[in-house]
Scaffold this active site. Structure first.
Site: not given
Length: 392
Positions: A132-134, A178
């Site tokens: 989730l592209s933290s 992102d």
């Protein structure tokens, strides 16, 4: 006033550690930054193609107050640790979460943007390593709040570009998807993004009868330690060979399958197969938007499944755990389709299913996954949120 404010923040789902920071520092600023969900269009962003991302309801909160010392003093509720980074000439530790903050400081220094000292506490429910592209959320969030605190006056697109540059400094040579989604997303909508022109339009995705879900494999992703950058190099080799052959192309988005046929004698077969996936994936992005806007959910699900097959067999970025989840979800007629989401090598599976079937599907899949891999299967329904914002 602060008691009422704390109740309101609890309603937002803000972590207790962030509320505690705000309670001690009533003049602190507060920012929320979501993660990124990508419906379809994987690995197409760095090939100047099309993607269909949205912002997740899982997010990171940043509570911030100016300090009197020339450093960022960062307390992490996610990693239960505090670090202090000088605002100039700080070390980027590639084996530590502070690299995301340090990389941003290097980027802003390269662009001669002034930074003064801040106390920062961050925490949230955005899982690390789940696709989730933290990492992008952290870097976008830091740049977003620095732009506000330091009064740089930058627009969101400039912040996204600086965040991508910062991620490159950590060793991941990704595209702009992102960062763009995290900053520009709209509630209840996805963004059809052209990664060359950076033009985007909104696509409404919710439906009362259908549910988007994420199944977390529990396999963490570390892109620097995986062949992620090798995939980009493979695509670049195909483009360079096409240019050498006289084709007027600058990225794989400019090519058709017939172009690959013409190059087949001059390139490694593995490179050609990977390029073929990118060309097909770009087409799937356009097709799924049409299906979603017409309410053709089963047709949209078929494209998700096709995307996973290509990521698994052609682009070679899946793993046994992700394949297990996708193949077992395919056994349920209530599931329209599913695919691994993100760069791969772990993370989550995105599925589209009938809303009433969600609990039943998960209850059956969870014990099978535990028996096969000894891992607990995580799951959460997807809601599409707005991009980064300041709350106070």
């Amino acid at each position: 006033y602060r008691r009422n404010y704390a109740v309101d923040m609890t309603d937002f789902g803000m972590p207790e550690s962030v509320m505690a920071f705000l309670a001690r520092r009533p003049y602190a600023s507060l920012y929320r930054v979501p993660g990124r969900i990508n419906i379809i269009g994987e690995h197409t962003d760095y090939n100047e193609g099309w993607v269909l991302p949205a912002a997740s309801s899982q997010q990171i909160w940043f509570a911030v107050e100016p300090s009197g010392v020339p450093e960022l003093r960062i307390t992490s509720g996610l990693f239960a640790e505090t670090v202090a980074l000088p605002v100039s000439d700080c070390l980027i530790r590639l084996d530590h979460w502070s690299r995301y903050f340090a990389a941003v400081l290097h980027t802003v220094a390269a662009h001669h943007l002034p930074v003064t000292g801040l106390d920062i506490h961050f925490n949230g429910d955005l899982p690390a390593g789940a696709g989730l592209s933290s990492s992008s959320a952290i870097m976008c969030g830091l740049l977003f709040l620095l732009n506000d605190q330091m009064e740089w006056g930058l627009d969101k697109m400039t912040i996204a570009v600086l965040a991508r540059e910062s991620e490159h400094r950590t060793g991941v040579k990704g595209g702009i998807m992102d960062q763009f989604a995290i900053l520009h997303a709209e509630e209840g909508k996805a963004l059809l993004l052209d990664c060359r022109t950076l033009e985007a339009r909104s696509v409404v995705v919710p439906d009362s009868q259908w549910q988007w879900c994420l199944f977390d494999s529990g396999v963490p992703r570390q892109l620097v330690a995986t062949p992620y950058n090798d995939r980009k190099a493979s695509c670049d080799r195909v483009v360079k060979q096409a240019q050498a052959a006289g084709m007027s192309v600058t990225a794989l988005r400019d090519m058709e399958e017939s172009d690959l046929d013409n190059l087949s004698a001059h390139l490694d077969v593995a490179d050609l197969i990977k390029a073929g996936f990118i060309i097909a994936e770009n087409k799937r992005v356009q097709e799924i938007v049409s299906f979603l806007e017409q309410g053709l959910w089963n047709e949209a699900g078929t494209l998700l499944s096709q995307s996973h097959a290509g990521l698994r067999d052609d682009y070679l970025v899946s793993c046994p755990e992700l394949d297990f989840i996708v193949s077992h979800l395919a056994e349920y007629p209530e599931v329209a389709g599913a695919r691994m989401m993100g760069a791969g090598f772990g993370g989550c599976v995105l599925a589209l299913m009938e809303k009433d079937a969600f609990n039943d599907v998960f209850s059956k899949l969870k014990p099978d996954y535990l028996a096969a891999f000894g891992r607990r299967l995580g799951v959460f329904p997807v809601e599409f949120s707005a991009g980064a914002s300041k709350l106070r």
